[in-house]
Design a protein around this motif. Structure first.
Motif, mmCIF file in Angstrom:
data_model
loop_
_atom_site.group_PDB
_atom_site.id
_atom_site.type_symbol
_atom_site.label_atom_id
_atom_site.label_comp_id
_atom_site.label_asym_id
_atom_site.label_seq_id
_atom_site.Cartn_x
_atom_site.Cartn_y
_atom_site.Cartn_z
ATOM 1 N N PHE A 12 -12.865 -0.704 1.599
ATOM 2 C CA PHE A 12 -13.039 0.592 0.727
ATOM 3 C C PHE A 12 -11.957 1.530 1.142
ATOM 4 O O PHE A 12 -11.836 2.425 0.200
ATOM 5 N N GLY A 13 -11.383 1.233 2.197
ATOM 6 C CA GLY A 13 -9.913 2.237 2.039
ATOM 7 C C GLY A 13 -9.015 1.959 1.168
ATOM 8 O O GLY A 13 -8.280 2.822 0.667
ATOM 9 N N ILE A 14 -8.799 0.554 1.038
ATOM 10 C CA ILE A 14 -7.893 -0.051 -0.090
ATOM 11 C C ILE A 14 -8.394 0.747 -1.892
ATOM 12 O O ILE A 14 -7.693 0.941 -2.247
ATOM 13 N N THR A 15 -9.765 0.519 -1.697
ATOM 14 C CA THR A 15 -10.479 0.940 -2.861
ATOM 15 C C THR A 15 -9.888 2.408 -3.289
ATOM 16 O O THR A 15 -9.998 2.894 -4.518
ATOM 17 N N VAL A 16 -10.302 3.199 -2.269
ATOM 18 C CA VAL A 16 -10.215 4.519 -2.474
ATOM 19 C C VAL A 16 -8.687 4.948 -2.861
ATOM 20 O O VAL A 16 -8.161 5.801 -3.530
ATOM 21 N N LEU A 17 -7.617 4.211 -2.012
ATOM 22 C CA LEU A 17 -6.096 4.484 -2.489
ATOM 23 C C LEU A 17 -5.884 3.836 -3.962
ATOM 24 O O LEU A 17 -5.166 4.571 -4.699
ATOM 25 N N TRP A 18 -6.711 2.798 -4.408
ATOM 26 C CA TRP A 18 -6.542 2.254 -5.810
ATOM 27 C C TRP A 18 -7.154 3.374 -6.929
ATOM 28 O O TRP A 18 -6.506 3.675 -7.980
ATOM 29 N N LEU A 19 -8.294 4.050 -6.388
ATOM 30 C CA LEU A 19 -8.928 4.907 -7.449
ATOM 31 C C LEU A 19 -8.126 6.344 -7.471
ATOM 32 O O LEU A 19 -8.296 6.861 -8.292
ATOM 33 N N TYR A 47 0.555 5.077 -15.767
ATOM 34 C CA TYR A 47 -0.103 4.687 -14.478
ATOM 35 C C TYR A 47 -0.868 3.074 -14.528
ATOM 36 O O TYR A 47 -1.006 2.851 -13.221
ATOM 37 N N GLY A 48 -1.299 2.879 -15.678
ATOM 38 C CA GLY A 48 -1.968 1.634 -15.708
ATOM 39 C C GLY A 48 -0.797 0.552 -15.366
ATOM 40 O O GLY A 48 -1.125 -0.347 -14.578
ATOM 41 N N GLY A 49 0.132 0.427 -16.154
ATOM 42 C CA GLY A 49 1.180 -0.545 -15.901
ATOM 43 C C GLY A 49 1.646 -0.665 -14.275
ATOM 44 O O GLY A 49 1.834 -1.696 -13.989
ATOM 45 N N CYS A 50 1.966 0.664 -13.905
ATOM 46 C CA CYS A 50 2.666 0.693 -12.358
ATOM 47 C C CYS A 50 1.558 0.160 -11.432
ATOM 48 O O CYS A 50 1.776 -0.579 -10.524
ATOM 49 N N GLY A 51 0.324 0.697 -11.615
ATOM 50 C CA GLY A 51 -0.889 0.352 -10.473
ATOM 51 C C GLY A 51 -1.241 -1.158 -10.522
ATOM 52 O O GLY A 51 -1.178 -1.705 -9.257
ATOM 53 N N PHE A 52 -1.282 -1.642 -11.659
ATOM 54 C CA PHE A 52 -1.655 -3.101 -11.649
ATOM 55 C C PHE A 52 -0.700 -3.966 -11.436
ATOM 56 O O PHE A 52 -0.585 -4.937 -10.564
ATOM 57 N N THR A 53 0.608 -3.470 -11.449
ATOM 58 C CA THR A 53 1.806 -4.211 -11.174
ATOM 59 C C THR A 53 1.959 -4.301 -9.620
ATOM 60 O O THR A 53 2.384 -5.312 -9.120
ATOM 61 N N ILE A 54 1.698 -3.028 -8.948
ATOM 62 C CA ILE A 54 1.987 -3.120 -7.462
ATOM 63 C C ILE A 54 0.842 -4.105 -6.923
ATOM 64 O O ILE A 54 0.926 -5.082 -6.100
ATOM 65 N N MET A 55 -0.511 -4.111 -7.643
ATOM 66 C CA MET A 55 -1.529 -5.222 -6.878
ATOM 67 C C MET A 55 -0.992 -6.511 -7.343
ATOM 68 O O MET A 55 -1.386 -7.601 -6.556
ATOM 69 N N LEU A 63 0.645 -1.082 -0.030
ATOM 70 C CA LEU A 63 -0.160 -0.091 -0.110
ATOM 71 C C LEU A 63 0.901 1.289 -0.079
ATOM 72 O O LEU A 63 0.475 2.357 -0.577
ATOM 73 N N THR A 64 2.056 1.127 0.548
ATOM 74 C CA THR A 64 2.929 2.488 0.617
ATOM 75 C C THR A 64 3.319 2.623 -0.810
ATOM 76 O O THR A 64 3.642 3.658 -1.319
ATOM 77 N N THR A 65 3.672 1.712 -1.068
ATOM 78 C CA THR A 65 4.273 1.713 -2.670
ATOM 79 C C THR A 65 3.369 2.022 -3.846
ATOM 80 O O THR A 65 3.175 2.986 -4.670
ATOM 81 N N LEU A 66 1.947 1.657 -3.487
ATOM 82 C CA LEU A 66 0.793 2.107 -4.521
ATOM 83 C C LEU A 66 0.627 3.467 -4.082
ATOM 84 O O LEU A 66 0.273 4.021 -4.980
ATOM 85 N N SER A 67 0.822 4.004 -2.988
ATOM 86 C CA SER A 67 0.514 5.278 -2.566
ATOM 87 C C SER A 67 1.592 6.457 -3.317
ATOM 88 O O SER A 67 1.210 7.685 -3.453
ATOM 89 N N THR A 68 2.735 5.801 -3.846
ATOM 90 C CA THR A 68 3.511 6.650 -4.427
ATOM 91 C C THR A 68 3.321 6.894 -5.957
ATOM 92 O O THR A 68 3.832 7.887 -6.402
ATOM 93 N N PHE A 69 2.261 6.281 -6.282
ATOM 94 C CA PHE A 69 1.594 6.640 -7.709
ATOM 95 C C PHE A 69 0.465 7.516 -7.354
ATOM 96 O O PHE A 69 -0.302 7.775 -8.442
ATOM 97 N N LYS A 70 -0.051 8.013 -6.231
ATOM 98 C CA LYS A 70 -1.093 8.724 -5.915
ATOM 99 C C LYS A 70 -0.752 9.935 -5.405
ATOM 100 O O LYS A 70 -2.071 10.603 -5.226
ATOM 101 N N MET A 71 0.141 10.468 -5.168
ATOM 102 C CA MET A 71 0.568 11.557 -4.297
ATOM 103 C C MET A 71 1.748 12.065 -4.792
ATOM 104 O O MET A 71 2.745 11.576 -5.401
ATOM 105 N N GLU A 72 1.872 13.404 -4.910
ATOM 106 C CA GLU A 72 3.091 14.012 -5.207
ATOM 107 C C GLU A 72 3.966 14.205 -3.921
ATOM 108 O O GLU A 72 3.492 14.194 -2.749
ATOM 109 N N PRO A 73 5.247 14.289 -4.097
ATOM 110 C CA PRO A 73 6.093 14.483 -5.370
ATOM 111 C C PRO A 73 6.391 13.251 -5.888
ATOM 112 O O PRO A 73 7.226 13.273 -6.772
ATOM 113 N N PHE A 74 5.787 12.193 -5.348
ATOM 114 C CA PHE A 74 6.612 10.765 -5.734
ATOM 115 C C PHE A 74 5.871 10.445 -7.208
ATOM 116 O O PHE A 74 6.756 9.890 -8.032
#
Length: 522
Positions: A373-380, A177-185, A146-157
């Motif tokens: 839904f917490g993880i879903t919010v981070l995913w979206l 974004y598609g390749g990175c997000g699905f890779t983490i999951m 989840l920490t790694t996934l959050s790096t694709f959802k917030m700045e400056p990461f």
């Protein structure tokens, strides 16, 4: 009562008639608005010249649809065609090594498309999460993922990692974004399955095979690692009789759906109209309600087609991918509301069912849904609209559980047992009708906007009361009954009623007494 409760045939005919007339009536209003407002200034960027032989303009407001079936069409056809060809050759020559071929072709395709820096970034995330999975602590794998996934959802990461991708390829940002997000999951699925492995660890090669399977890499769907590992390493590649015909038929159905949507976009501007609040205020209640319903149906069609095309390729590779989402028309309970069955399976396996257990207590259900839904919010991607959408859907899911437990208490349980199965089905359908429109309103928030959702709710419940409200709910009640009838027929196929034993033909002697109690007992 049971799902197999039947209704009279004439009643079902009436429900069909009402539903089809209601849909045609709402579509006629949307068609009139689309025809009379095709040249509005607010539609200048989204309603563009379409097929000239229709003599109409086309709604192109959905970026995803345009990207997939115009801009990205040639690229994806070329890449997937190459995958199918090489997969078939490898399956014929060395079926035991086909998963390794998937890895080589997928890595090469990503390298050519996005460059070596992007490929290196993906590999670094795979190595990181693989290393953490060796510790075999579920909470640590979740925290790292989840920490790694959050790096694709917030700045400056985001900007820092996006800087690794260079070039002027117009779809680089989308693919990034598609390749990175699905890779983490996928890496999280691998790590969690590795934690469950009793002896030893899965090799990092298995993770790379799983992650770089090209049909799933950029846009999913997500197949959990345990299923992919078994299916991709299966040596027996025989198919059931008629399997190729079914795959071909599914491909033709998806092609037909694409053509149908393109045609409808020339007549019904269901995506552009909701963006013009000034126009919406002058539309009829039926047109506004119909727009809300059509937007959800279209979103299902889009997801079904996008995942269906990819799933067709994966079936040729002898995989059994996640099914397309269930159509919104067939939904009247929150527990089945999901627009990505792959993500839903992932969340159910690793979060919802793991924390909720049997889902028989309110507290366990609340914890499970909040975490899900917490993880879903981070995913979206955390934002106001996503938070509102998640809150209402989480509440709806829990409220269903509370209501189900409440009606199982006395005196409601006894009252229902005293009813006929058909009457119980009718009463349940009344409550399901309210649930249906709750699901529609909650999900319109994410698909359109909060302003459009408020407008639909006001028209349906306040301004349109009582005529529009009652009429729409009557049509929806008929629709829910048709859904229940379809579920009843499917239940009879899946679990047919036992055939009664043949009656004996031996003559029986008459009773020796005419005592009323004995006659009644017989």
């Amino acid at each position: 009562m049971g799902i197999k409760a039947a209704l009279p045939r004439y009643e079902l005919y009436f429900y069909n008639t009402v539903v089809y007339l209601g849909l045609l009536w709402a579509a006629s209003w949307i068609f009139d608005v689309s025809s009379s407002n095709a040249n509005r200034k607010t539609f200048k960027s989204s309603v563009t010249p379409g097929w000239y032989y229709f003599g109409r303009r086309m709604d192109t407001a959905d970026f995803e649809w345009v990207m997939w079936f115009s801009t990205f069409r040639d690229h994806i056809l070329f890449a997937l065609s190459g995958h199918v060809i090489f997969a078939k050759i490898c399956s014929m020559l060395a079926p035991q090594h086909r998963s390794l071929m998937y890895l080589c072709y997928g890595t090469l395709a990503v390298l050519v498309t996005m460059g070596w820096t992007y490929t290196t970034l993906i590999l670094s995330h795979c190595v990181l999460l693989y290393s953490i999975s060796l510790v075999k602590l579920r909470w640590l794998c979740f925290l790292a993922g989840l920490t790694t996934l959050s790096t694709f959802k917030m700045e400056p990461f985001i900007s820092w990692q996006a800087g690794f991708v260079t070039g002027d390829f117009e779809l680089r940002s989308v693919l990034f974004y598609g390749g990175c997000g699905f890779t983490i999951m996928r890496c999280m699925s691998f790590a969690l399955e590795n934690c469950e492995k009793k002896e030893g660890n899965y090799s990092i090669l298995e993770l790379l095979k799983y992650n770089f399977y090209l049909p799933f890499f950029y846009f999913g769907p997500i197949m959990t690692f345990d299923k992919f590992y078994v299916q991709a390493n299966k040596a027996d590649l025989t198919r059931q009789e008629g399997a190729i015909w079914n795959i071909s038929l599914q491909g033709l159905i998806h092609l037909g759906a694409i053509l149908t949507v393109d045609i409808l976009f020339h007549f019904l501007y269901i995506l552009s109209i909701p963006t013009d609040m000034k126009l919406l205020k002058h539309m009829s209640d039926w047109a506004v309600v119909g727009l809300a319903y059509c937007n959800l149906v279209y979103d299902w069609v889009k997801a079904a087609v996008m995942f269906g095309v990819i799933n067709t390729v994966s079936r040729l590779d002898h995989l059994d991918p996640p099914q397309p989402p269930k159509c919104i028309t067939m939904l009247y309970v929150f527990s089945e509301t999901h627009f990505d069955r792959g993500i839903n399976d992932w969340l159910c396996k690793y979060v919802y069912n793991y924390l909720g257990g049997k889902h028989d207590t309110v507290w366990d259900e609340a914890i499970a849904t909040l975490c899900t839904f917490g993880i879903t919010v981070l995913w979206l991607g955390p934002c106001q609209v996503v938070f509102i959408w998640a809150f209402f859907n989480c509440f709806g899911l829990n409220f269903e559980l509370w209501t189900a437990k409440f009606v199982c208490m006395e005196p409601f349980a006894s009252l229902e047992m005293a009813m006929s199965p058909a009457m119980s089905r009718r009463i349940r359908a009344v409550f399901n009708t309210f649930n249906f429109w709750t699901i529609v309103l909650y999900n319109i928030i994410a698909l359109n906007s909060l302003e459009f959702t408020k407008l639909v709710a006001r028209r349906l419940l306040l301004k349109g009361f009582p005529i529009t409200t009652i009429t729409v709910f009557i049509v929806t009640y008929c629709l829910v009954q048709l859904i229940k009838e379809r579920e009843r027929r499917q239940a009879l196929i899946d679990d047919p009623d036992p055939v009664p034993p043949p009656a004996t033909t031996q003559p029986q002697s008459p009773p020796a007494t005419t005592d009323p109690q004995v006659v009644f007992h017989c």
